[in-house]
Design a protein around this motif. Structure first.
Motif, short mmCIF file in Angstrom:
data_model
loop_
_atom_site.label_atom_id
_atom_site.label_comp_id
_atom_site.label_asym_id
_atom_site.label_seq_id
_atom_site.Cartn_x
_atom_site.Cartn_y
_atom_site.Cartn_z
N ALA A 1 26.35 50.86 18.42
CA ALA A 1 27.40 51.81 18.04
C ALA A 1 28.00 52.49 19.27
CB ALA A 1 26.84 52.86 17.08
N LEU A 2 27.15 52.95 20.17
CA LEU A 2 27.62 53.66 21.37
C LEU A 2 28.40 52.73 22.30
CD1 LEU A 2 27.76 56.10 23.24
CD2 LEU A 2 25.45 55.54 24.05
N SER A 3 27.84 51.58 22.62
CA SER A 3 28.54 50.67 23.54
C SER A 3 29.80 50.09 22.89
CB SER A 3 27.60 49.54 24.01
OG SER A 3 27.00 48.89 22.93
N GLY A 4 29.81 49.96 21.56
CA GLY A 4 31.01 49.51 20.86
C GLY A 4 32.12 50.54 20.94
N VAL A 5 31.76 51.80 20.77
CA VAL A 5 32.75 52.88 20.87
C VAL A 5 33.33 52.94 22.28
CG1 VAL A 5 32.92 55.41 20.94
CG2 VAL A 5 31.89 54.30 18.96
N VAL A 6 32.51 52.66 23.29
CA VAL A 6 33.00 52.63 24.67
C VAL A 6 34.08 51.57 24.82
CG1 VAL A 6 32.35 52.05 27.06
CG2 VAL A 6 30.91 53.58 25.71
N ILE A 7 33.85 50.39 24.22
CA ILE A 7 34.87 49.33 24.25
C ILE A 7 36.16 49.84 23.61
CG2 ILE A 7 35.52 47.06 23.32
CD1 ILE A 7 32.58 46.24 23.53
N GLY A 8 36.02 50.43 22.43
CA GLY A 8 37.19 50.90 21.70
C GLY A 8 37.98 51.96 22.46
N ILE A 9 37.29 52.92 23.07
CA ILE A 9 37.96 54.01 23.80
C ILE A 9 38.74 53.47 25.00
CG2 ILE A 9 37.53 56.02 25.27
CD1 ILE A 9 35.27 56.78 23.34
N ILE A 10 38.11 52.54 25.74
CA ILE A 10 38.78 51.98 26.92
C ILE A 10 40.01 51.17 26.51
CG2 ILE A 10 38.53 50.31 28.82
CD1 ILE A 10 35.63 51.30 29.11
N GLN B 1 41.76 51.54 23.76
CA GLN B 1 42.72 52.49 23.21
C GLN B 1 43.49 53.21 24.33
OE1 GLN B 1 41.24 56.04 21.05
NE2 GLN B 1 42.39 55.27 19.29
N ALA B 2 42.80 53.42 25.45
CA ALA B 2 43.42 54.11 26.60
C ALA B 2 44.28 53.16 27.44
CB ALA B 2 42.35 54.74 27.46
N GLY B 3 44.32 51.88 27.07
CA GLY B 3 45.13 50.91 27.80
C GLY B 3 44.37 50.15 28.87
N GLY B 4 43.05 50.32 28.93
CA GLY B 4 42.24 49.60 29.91
C GLY B 4 42.11 48.13 29.55
N SER B 5 41.72 47.31 30.52
CA SER B 5 41.58 45.87 30.27
C SER B 5 40.32 45.59 29.46
CB SER B 5 41.52 45.11 31.59
OG SER B 5 40.25 45.31 32.22
N ILE B 6 40.33 44.48 28.77
CA ILE B 6 39.17 44.09 27.96
C ILE B 6 37.96 43.83 28.85
CG2 ILE B 6 39.91 41.67 27.96
CD1 ILE B 6 37.84 43.51 25.25
N TRP B 7 38.19 43.33 30.07
CA TRP B 7 37.08 43.02 30.96
C TRP B 7 36.40 44.31 31.44
CZ3 TRP B 7 36.03 38.35 30.01
CH2 TRP B 7 37.05 37.43 29.75
N LEU B 8 37.19 45.34 31.69
CA LEU B 8 36.62 46.64 32.04
C LEU B 8 35.83 47.19 30.86
CD1 LEU B 8 36.32 49.15 33.85
CD2 LEU B 8 38.52 49.97 32.92
N ALA B 9 36.37 47.03 29.66
CA ALA B 9 35.71 47.53 28.44
C ALA B 9 34.37 46.82 28.22
CB ALA B 9 36.62 47.33 27.23
N LEU B 10 34.35 45.51 28.40
CA LEU B 10 33.11 44.75 28.21
C LEU B 10 32.07 45.12 29.26
CD1 LEU B 10 34.48 41.18 27.31
CD2 LEU B 10 33.68 42.97 25.76
N ALA B 11 32.54 45.27 30.52
CA ALA B 11 31.61 45.64 31.60
C ALA B 11 31.04 47.04 31.37
CB ALA B 11 32.32 45.57 32.95
N ALA B 12 31.90 47.96 30.93
CA ALA B 12 31.45 49.33 30.68
C ALA B 12 30.45 49.38 29.53
CB ALA B 12 32.66 50.22 30.38
#
Length: 323
Positions: A79-88, A90-101
């Protein structure tokens, strides 16, 4: 010829999950005769697709249970790491940054669990139970309790919902991870150390095993695997939600125990855990095709968990008598 048959029979008897394979075959045949569209390649791929998250998580959960510990926080980590993907995203970040985060956050949760269990010496049940609450609470806080859509990400679609040669990519990921951890458990020193630790802490210390470091590494690895499971889970539901994967830890533990692991530690199988995940996925799929109410499905899954624990107790009694 007779010698070959005897050798094969002896090897089969050593499989902790042989009874599970037989039960799976019986269950598969039952649903094939009682439902109209169950016995088809596409439906079997659907079962594997939706069992992939459980199967991936079961690999490291098997090693954690083998070590004599448990992790109740894996659903909250997703849940937590999934929300991190969603927030990044949503903010316009790249999917690769979201997955790494998401992987970094998942690894940090594993680091927290590992430090508390291995170094602070807090019981694994208490540590991960608290982690379950903390991680999900943080997920609600940073998302403001809202669902964030990730359905537009082509990369996530490829991970969890796309196919190659009629085989889901999620299933391929699960199989690769199962193979990796089966090899680690059988051939790598790290895997053998985990079995020794679960079998006897005194023996582990006498063998010169650094128990604390091994457990810390195990929980960090478990966090990373939770990160991979997050990608599959978010892809399949098309959203990042703070309430995601609630209760998945019980299904994963059931799969691991059904696969031959012992809650007392020292015994378990990665391949068996995968078969346990497939059995639970098949049960879900077959019950849905039979139009069994969701509430009854929960009851039946709960009964399967109880039976898994009882089976573990009976196996331990049998082993004790043999000794």
């Amino acid at each position: 010829m007779n010698a070959t048959i005897k050798n094969l029979s002896a090897k089969l008897k050593k499989l902790d999950f042989l009874s599970l394979v037989i039960a799976y075959v019986i269950l598969f045949i039952f649903f094939a005769f009682t439902t109209q569209h169950f016995f088809s390649w596409s439906n079997f791929m659907n079962i594997v697709l939706y069992a992939a998250t459980t199967g991936v998580l079961a690999c490291t959960m098997a090693l954690i249970i083998v070590s004599g510990n448990i992790d109740l926080s894996i659903g909250s980590i997703i849940a937590l790491s999934g929300v991190v993907i969603g927030i990044i995203l949503q903010a316009g970040g790249s999917i690769w940054l979201a997955l790494a985060a998401s992987m970094a956050v998942a690894a940090l949760t594993g680091l927290y669990n590992g430090i508390m269990i291995a170094y602070v010496k807090v019981n694994a049940f208490i540590t991960t139970l608290a982690g379950m609450q903390i991680f999900r609470g943080v997920a609600y806080l940073i998302s403001d309790g809202k669902t964030i859509s990730v359905a537009s990400s082509d990369v996530l679609k490829w991970i969890g919902r796309s196919y190659t040669a009629e085989i889901p990519h999620a299933a391929i990921i699960m199989i690769v991870i199962v193979i990796i951890f089966a090899l680690i458990a059988k051939y790598l020193a790290f895997g053998r150390r985990i079995f020794v630790i679960g079998g006897s802490l005194n023996a582990a210390y006498l063998c010169g095993i650094n128990v604390r470091r091994s457990l810390l590494q195990l929980f960090v690895i478990n966090g990373l695997v939770c990160g991979v499971a997050t990608w599959i889970y978010c892809s399949q539901i098309g959203a990042a939600m703070p309430q995601s994967a609630s209760g998945i830890e019980f299904k994963v533990i059931s799969a691991v125990i059904l696969g031959g692991a012992s809650l007392s530690g020292g015994k378990g199988s990665i391949v068996g855990a995968m078969f346990g995940a497939l059995l639970l996925g098949t049960l879900d799929n077959g019950m849905t095709m039979l139009n069994i109410q969701t509430f009854w499905q929960d009851v039946i899954i709960g009964i399967v968990l109880i039976l898994a624990v009882v089976l573990d107790i009976l196996r331990n009694k049998k082993t004790a008598k043999a000794i």
